[in-house]
Write an enzyme that holds these catalytic residues in place. Structure first.
Site, PDB file in Angstrom:
ATOM      1  N   HIS A 115      -9.579   1.519   4.939  1.00 14.56           N
ATOM      2  CA  HIS A 115      -8.537   1.801   5.634  1.00 14.56           C
ATOM      3  C   HIS A 115      -8.539   2.668   6.719  1.00 14.56           C
ATOM      4  O   HIS A 115      -9.250   3.374   6.495  1.00 14.56           O
ATOM      5  CB  HIS A 115      -7.455   2.142   4.778  1.00 14.56           C
ATOM      6  CG  HIS A 115      -6.155   2.136   5.260  1.00 14.56           C
ATOM      7  ND1 HIS A 115      -5.543   3.180   6.227  1.00 14.56           N
ATOM      8  CD2 HIS A 115      -4.893   1.382   5.195  1.00 14.56           C
ATOM      9  CE1 HIS A 115      -4.504   2.847   6.465  1.00 14.56           C
ATOM     10  NE2 HIS A 115      -3.787   1.691   5.688  1.00 14.56           N
ATOM     11  N   SER A 118       3.077  -1.739  10.525  1.00 14.34           N
ATOM     12  CA  SER A 118       4.519  -1.795  10.648  1.00 14.34           C
ATOM     13  C   SER A 118       5.368  -3.286  10.294  1.00 14.34           C
ATOM     14  O   SER A 118       6.058  -3.466  11.328  1.00 14.34           O
ATOM     15  CB  SER A 118       4.882  -1.363  11.949  1.00 14.34           C
ATOM     16  OG  SER A 118       4.473  -0.180  12.459  1.00 14.34           O
ATOM     17  N   LYS A 168       0.125   4.404  -0.303  1.00 16.83           N
ATOM     18  CA  LYS A 168      -0.353   5.346   0.034  1.00 16.83           C
ATOM     19  C   LYS A 168      -0.359   6.720  -0.741  1.00 16.83           C
ATOM     20  O   LYS A 168      -0.203   6.403  -1.873  1.00 16.83           O
ATOM     21  CB  LYS A 168      -0.034   5.769   1.422  1.00 16.83           C
ATOM     22  CG  LYS A 168      -0.056   4.436   2.426  1.00 16.83           C
ATOM     23  CD  LYS A 168      -0.014   4.569   3.907  1.00 16.83           C
ATOM     24  CE  LYS A 168      -0.335   3.252   4.726  1.00 16.83           C
ATOM     25  NZ  LYS A 168      -0.232   3.440   6.200  1.00 16.83           N
ATOM     26  N   GLY A 197       2.278   2.631  10.827  1.00 19.33           N
ATOM     27  CA  GLY A 197       3.044   3.670  10.632  1.00 19.33           C
ATOM     28  C   GLY A 197       4.204   3.804  11.669  1.00 19.33           C
ATOM     29  O   GLY A 197       4.504   2.588  12.121  1.00 19.33           O
ATOM     30  N   ASN A 207       0.681  -1.392   0.112  1.00 18.82           N
ATOM     31  CA  ASN A 207       0.077  -0.046  -0.060  1.00 18.82           C
ATOM     32  C   ASN A 207       0.977   1.174   0.015  1.00 18.82           C
ATOM     33  O   ASN A 207       1.483   1.689   1.011  1.00 18.82           O
ATOM     34  CB  ASN A 207      -0.830  -0.116   1.273  1.00 18.82           C
ATOM     35  CG  ASN A 207      -1.747   1.184   1.446  1.00 18.82           C
ATOM     36  OD1 ASN A 207      -1.963   2.168   0.591  1.00 18.82           O
ATOM     37  ND2 ASN A 207      -2.411   1.666   2.726  1.00 18.82           N
ATOM     38  N   GLU A 248      -5.884  -4.457  10.851  1.00 20.33           N
ATOM     39  CA  GLU A 248      -4.827  -3.427  11.100  1.00 20.33           C
ATOM     40  C   GLU A 248      -4.883  -2.616  12.107  1.00 20.33           C
ATOM     41  O   GLU A 248      -5.948  -1.639  12.319  1.00 20.33           O
ATOM     42  CB  GLU A 248      -4.733  -2.448   9.752  1.00 20.33           C
ATOM     43  CG  GLU A 248      -4.755  -3.099   8.439  1.00 20.33           C
ATOM     44  CD  GLU A 248      -3.951  -2.155   7.088  1.00 20.33           C
ATOM     45  OE1 GLU A 248      -2.610  -2.373   6.836  1.00 20.33           O
ATOM     46  OE2 GLU A 248      -4.273  -1.056   7.200  1.00 20.33           O
ATOM     47  N   GLU A 282      -6.913   5.012   7.923  1.00 20.76           N
ATOM     48  CA  GLU A 282      -6.713   6.355   7.521  1.00 20.76           C
ATOM     49  C   GLU A 282      -7.936   7.220   6.971  1.00 20.76           C
ATOM     50  O   GLU A 282      -7.813   8.254   7.088  1.00 20.76           O
ATOM     51  CB  GLU A 282      -5.464   6.426   6.689  1.00 20.76           C
ATOM     52  CG  GLU A 282      -4.125   6.258   7.289  1.00 20.76           C
ATOM     53  CD  GLU A 282      -3.014   5.551   6.535  1.00 20.76           C
ATOM     54  OE1 GLU A 282      -3.009   5.667   5.537  1.00 20.76           O
ATOM     55  OE2 GLU A 282      -2.067   5.299   7.443  1.00 20.76           O
TER      56      GLU A 282
END
Ligand code: PGA
Length: 262
Positions: A95, A214, A11, A173, A9, A167, A97
Site C-alpha cells: 500500500h 476515493s 486502515k 484519501g 481497507n 491506487e 501509505e
C-alpha cells in the site's frame, strides 16, 4: 467476465465495538448474494473478532500487512501463518501509505508477496504513481517497475491468487483529487499489458485489477462498469456499512434480487 471484488481497507480506524458493528452490518447486507466478492481488512487487533463474525458468511477476512517470515524474533510483526490462523484469506501488500510513510521498498514488498503466496494467502498488491510522477509522464514506468520488482520470482502456479490494486497516490484519501473512470481504465490496461509481458497473455487476461482511491457510492458504478476494472479497494467509504454496500451493489450488473442487491 471476471467477477468484481470489493475490498474494505479499514486502515488504522475503528474500535472493537465499531469493528463489530461494521462487520455485522456488512455480513447482513451481503447475505447470500455472491455476485460480487466482498472482503474486509480490519486492523490486526480486531482480525480475530471480525473473523468470528465473518465466519460462515460470504464475506472474506483480509489483513493490511504482514512480515515475510514464518516466525522468530521480529518484535511487533505478524506472520502469514498467524494471519491464516485467525481466518484471513487475503492480505493487502505494498500500500502506498506503507511505501511512502514507512519507506517500504519494492524488494521488501516482493519478499512479502512471495511469503504470503507460499503460505497460502491471496495477495492484493497495490501499485500507483504520485502526482509528480504523473505530471512528468512517468506513470507507465513507475507501474512497470513496481510490478517487475514486486512480482520478481513468482511461481506461475501462484498467479491465480494474486490481484493488483491500481491506487494512484494522488487520488487516495481526502486530498480532493479523483481519477476519472477513463484514467483508471487506461492505467489498468498498462498494468495488464505489463503483467502479460512478465507472465504471458493467459494469466494477464485472468488477472483481477482493482481500482483504489476515493471510491464513493456516487462514483462506483462508472468505475466498476469500465472494462478491465475488476473491483475496488475502498478506504474511507468502507468505514460506513451503507456506503460500502452501495459500492458493492454498484458492481452488480444484472437485475437485483436479494442480499447485496436488496
Ligand atoms: P480511500 O483509500 O478510499 O480512502 O481513498 C483507498 C486506499 O488507500 O486503499
Amino acid at each position: 467476465m471476471r467477477k468484481k471484488s470489493v475490498v474494505g481497507n479499514w486502515k488504522m480506524h475503528t474500535t472493537a465495538d465499531e469493528a463489530r458493528r461494521l462487520a455485522n452490518a456488512v455480513v447482513e447486507g451481503v447475505g447470500n448474494d455472491d455476485r460480487v466478492s466482498v472482503a474486509l481488512c480490519p486492523p490486526f487487533p480486531y482480525l480475530a473478532l471480525v473473523g468470528k463474525i465473518l465466519d460462515g458468511s460470504l464475506v472474506a477476512l483480509g489483513a493490511q500487512n504482514l512480515y515475510p517470515e514464518e516466525e522468530g524474533a521480529f518484535t511487533g510483526e505478524v506472520s502469514p501463518t498467524m494471519l491464516l490462523d485467525v481466518g484471513c484469506k487475503v492480505v493487502i501488500l505494498g500500500h502506498s501509505e506503507r511505501r511512502h510513510a514507512l519507506g517500504e521498498s519494492n524488494a521488501f514488498i516482493n519478499q512479502k508477496v512471495r511469503a504470503a503466496l507460499s503460505a497460502g494467502l491471496d495477495v492484493i498488491l497495490c501499485i500507483g504513481e504520485t502526482l509528480d510522477q504523473r505530471k512528468v509522464n512517468r506513470t507507465e514506468s513507475v507501474l512497470d517497475r513496481q510490478l517487475i520488482q514486486g512480482l520478481a520470482g513468482l511461481a506461475p502456479d501462484a498467479l491465480p491468487r494474486l490481484a493488483i490494486a491500481y491506487e494512484p497516490v494522488w487520488a487516495i484519501g481526502e486530498g480532493g483529487h479523483r481519477a476519472t473512470p477513463r484514467q483508471a481504465q487506461e492505467a489498468h490496461e498498462l498494468i495488464r499489458n505489463s503483467f502479460g509481458k512478465l507472465f504471458g497473455e493467459k494469466p494477464s487476461l485472468a488477472l483481477a485489477v482493482l481500482y483504489g482511491g476515493s471510491v464513493k457510492p456516487e462514483s462506483a458504478a462508472a468505475l466498476l462498469h469500465r472494462s478491465g476494472v475488476d473491483g475496488a479497494l475502498i478506504g474511507g467509504a468502507s468505514l460506513n456499512a451503507d456506503q460500502f454496500l452501495a459500492i458493492a451493489r454498484a458492481g452488480i450488473r444484472e437485475p437485483k434480487t436479494k442480499g447485496v442487491a436488496a
